[in-house]
Design an enzyme around this catalytic site. Sequence first.
Site, PDB file in Angstrom:
ATOM      1  N   THR A 322       3.441   3.754   3.235  1.00 36.51           N
ATOM      2  CA  THR A 322       2.435   2.697   3.105  1.00 36.51           C
ATOM      3  C   THR A 322       1.980   2.618   1.657  1.00 36.51           C
ATOM      4  OG1 THR A 322       0.647   4.284   3.454  1.00 36.51           O
ATOM      5  CG2 THR A 322       1.409   3.035   5.388  1.00 36.51           C
ATOM      6  N   ASP A 323       1.378   1.497   1.305  1.00 38.89           N
ATOM      7  CA  ASP A 323       0.594   1.488   0.081  1.00 38.89           C
ATOM      8  C   ASP A 323      -0.681   2.274   0.389  1.00 38.89           C
ATOM      9  OD1 ASP A 323      -0.417   1.118  -2.404  1.00 38.89           O
ATOM     10  OD2 ASP A 323      -0.250  -1.062  -2.430  1.00 38.89           O
ATOM     11  N   TRP A 324      -1.382   2.682  -0.655  1.00 43.16           N
ATOM     12  CA  TRP A 324      -2.483   3.641  -0.508  1.00 43.16           C
ATOM     13  C   TRP A 324      -3.602   3.118   0.405  1.00 43.16           C
ATOM     14  CZ3 TRP A 324       1.511   5.522  -2.073  1.00 43.16           C
ATOM     15  CH2 TRP A 324       1.633   6.808  -2.592  1.00 43.16           C
ATOM     16  N   GLY A 326      -3.127   1.622   3.199  1.00 37.07           N
ATOM     17  CA  GLY A 326      -2.735   0.321   3.754  1.00 37.07           C
ATOM     18  C   GLY A 326      -2.648   0.319   5.280  1.00 37.07           C
TER      19      GLY A 326
END
Length: 806
Positions: A322-324, A326
């Site tokens: 995931t993005d941070w 997300g």
Amino acid sequence: MNKKKYFKPGLKVLLSILVLLIVAVVIGVLYINSTFLNFEKDYAEDDVHIQKISVDGKTILDRNGNGKLDVYEDDRQSIEARANDLSSQMTIEEKIHLLKGSGMKSGLSMGDPKKGIPGAVGTIVPTPRLGIPTVYLSDGPAGLRIEPIRENDNKTYYCTAFPIATLLASSWNTDLVKNVGEAMGNEALEYGIDVILAPGVNIHRNPLCGRNFEYYSEDPVLTGNMGAAIVNGIESNGVGTSIKHFVANNQETNRFNNDVRISERALREIYLKGFEIIIKKSQPWSIMSSYNLVNGTYTSENKYLLTNVLRDDWGFEGIVMTDWFGGNDAPAQISAGNDLLEPGTKRQWKALEKAYENEELSEESIDTAVKRILKLILNSKKMQDYAYDNNPDLKGHALIARQAAAEGMVLLKNQNTLPLSNVKNVAMIGVTSYDFIAGGTGSGDVNEAYTVSLEEGLKNIGFEINKTAKDAFEAFKKANSEAFEKPEGMKSMFTPYTPPEMNYSDELLKQCAASTDIAIITIGRNSGEGGDRVEKDDFLLSNNETEMIDKTCTAFHALGKKVVVVLNIGGVIETNSWKEMPDAILLAWQGGQESGNAVADILSGKVNPSGKLPMTFPIHLKDHASTKNFPLVGTKMSITDMLFGNKQKPKEEQIKNIDYTVYEEGIYIGYRYFDKNKTDVAYPFGYGLSYTDFKYSNMETVVLNDTINIKLSVSNVGNLAGKDVVQVYVSKPDTKIDRPVKELKAFAKSLLIEPGDTVEMTFRIPSSELAYWNEDNSTWTLEKGSYTIQLASSSRDIRLSTEIDI
Ligand code: BGC
């Protein structure tokens, strides 16, 4: 009135508020600590002492301490077999544990520097019982980002700030970009980082996206080829990449919860295409899902994107992270094919355990994700016990950064002005001339040891800096010292440094003009993560800036002296209203720590410019079809948005372009739209000048075995050696469907061609690349019949063309 009585309840109330505040702060700190920072104690790596054993004359690490050689410990076995063996030895608790990172402690440099890598923004957690180490992940697209200073340590850990991705794309040189990747990857290798969170490969849908500087282009073919080149370069070091942000993350406004409403065709032909090219040409170790939703589902929970498209259609073999922070449903993320949750929270860990117990998350999904993660770990240098030395060749890499920066700068205008000749003294106008911007802010920023300003760059090659202009700048800076303080620490992540511009009087400029040979005006722009740009005073020049150009040109031209404008920017600005005024315009972008030297190389003629625009410079912002559906307000994100979970607002409360964005323009992005709509532009896609001229001839095109083979001769017909970029566009004149007028299908940059010399350049385009995405049956469809192949110097400068039959 009894004063005492009146006073007493007041004090009590105050005391109660104070107590409540203290309790709230304590609860808050405990919550943040246990949810985001310290929740990995049971898996601490401290006590792991792996023994070496000798098997068949080979020394191996007996990772699980059972005194024998297990398949996963044996690096002669295939990664597949090793991952299977390792997974079979893990408990379900250990497997679930592996699916999320260890929190923000490392990223915030709060751990023991002797045990981790301060500033590494994420981890893949260790499994100490089986001797599996921590794997470190860190940003980013313009170079590695780690903490340069460590407590009680005299050594520094600076990294090279390479040019921003947009500048690299402007070089149109995949060999050069691969070279940059090799250097970046080497810094990761030698600082102990296993995966670089880069490149960023989202499409420039609109000039206002605050992170465009981290991305390559408005065109997917240029994006994909640049991305593949840098991935291949970085990964040649045995470290991984995580290409990002998958997919359609084209605005920063409400980035955690913005729903992108988009057609399948636009997704496939524009927004997914760059990723597809990278997966096929470089098979990166990992890919980062984006924050946004696509058609109602967070990308990190979107099985269609993460499993059907990415793995089934394209054959991606790595992990998705995931993005941070997300997405919002950890079990749904794992089930959809998002293998790793970063940076990881206690909340997610618990949610995964609970979902497994309730049979909402299957063991099969867990195993699939775990095996993919284990393969990455097994491939990492950590598992090979690589002894990184913390001493990458920063001097050598600075040279690569300088060369790359010069090659990606774009000469937009030149009326007998550049390269500079008979110039000794230079008047530098505008604050940015003295305070050059190396790159944008946020995770795409690098902690570099220095940035060479334009002033320093010019001095380094022997120019004198005009004292009148410099003194005026110093006085202005002194009078506005607060505005010139660069944001530090966390603040610097989300606050682009933008000092105010000077207000030049006619008198001052007259004095400058009288005491120098030439004026160089620098226009600066800075933007970054968590916010989009706005039109006023950002896309458009401020009144102050327009006046500065106007007045400088008046004062200098009156004395027959020239004016050069240098654009030290990370994204597109308006140029049409003022471009007639100066004699030359150099788009220097943000060239990393060697920016000033690279600009000086071009201005002086040491390097002949060969950059070309990777996006259109429109006349007006509204000329872009996407502007109708793009947030124009520039609302910045707050850090709490990141920490406390994502949620879409109820439908009736949703605001257009904030909570959802309709990609109404479909495939008509950048030149695809301007060509279709016959809109005039300030500078077209693919445009850029050189100090020499090139002529194209001898075009030959042969279609053989479903491949279009193209050949041409490129001659340098000017007086200076130079490099040229040839662009291949394809049109389908008698198309039965709605298609762009033409699309870039291939490009190449020549080597240095000496004056009078001719080189041959060749291209191979699989005819399948001419297909469009057919929404009727959800497949790529190739129209039969004739196509026009065009060899061009820019999207609006077609030099040779021919018809072929498919
Ligand atoms: C950014 C990512 C970055 C991550 C880790 C996020 O805020 O969107 O691009 O890799 O942080 O720093």
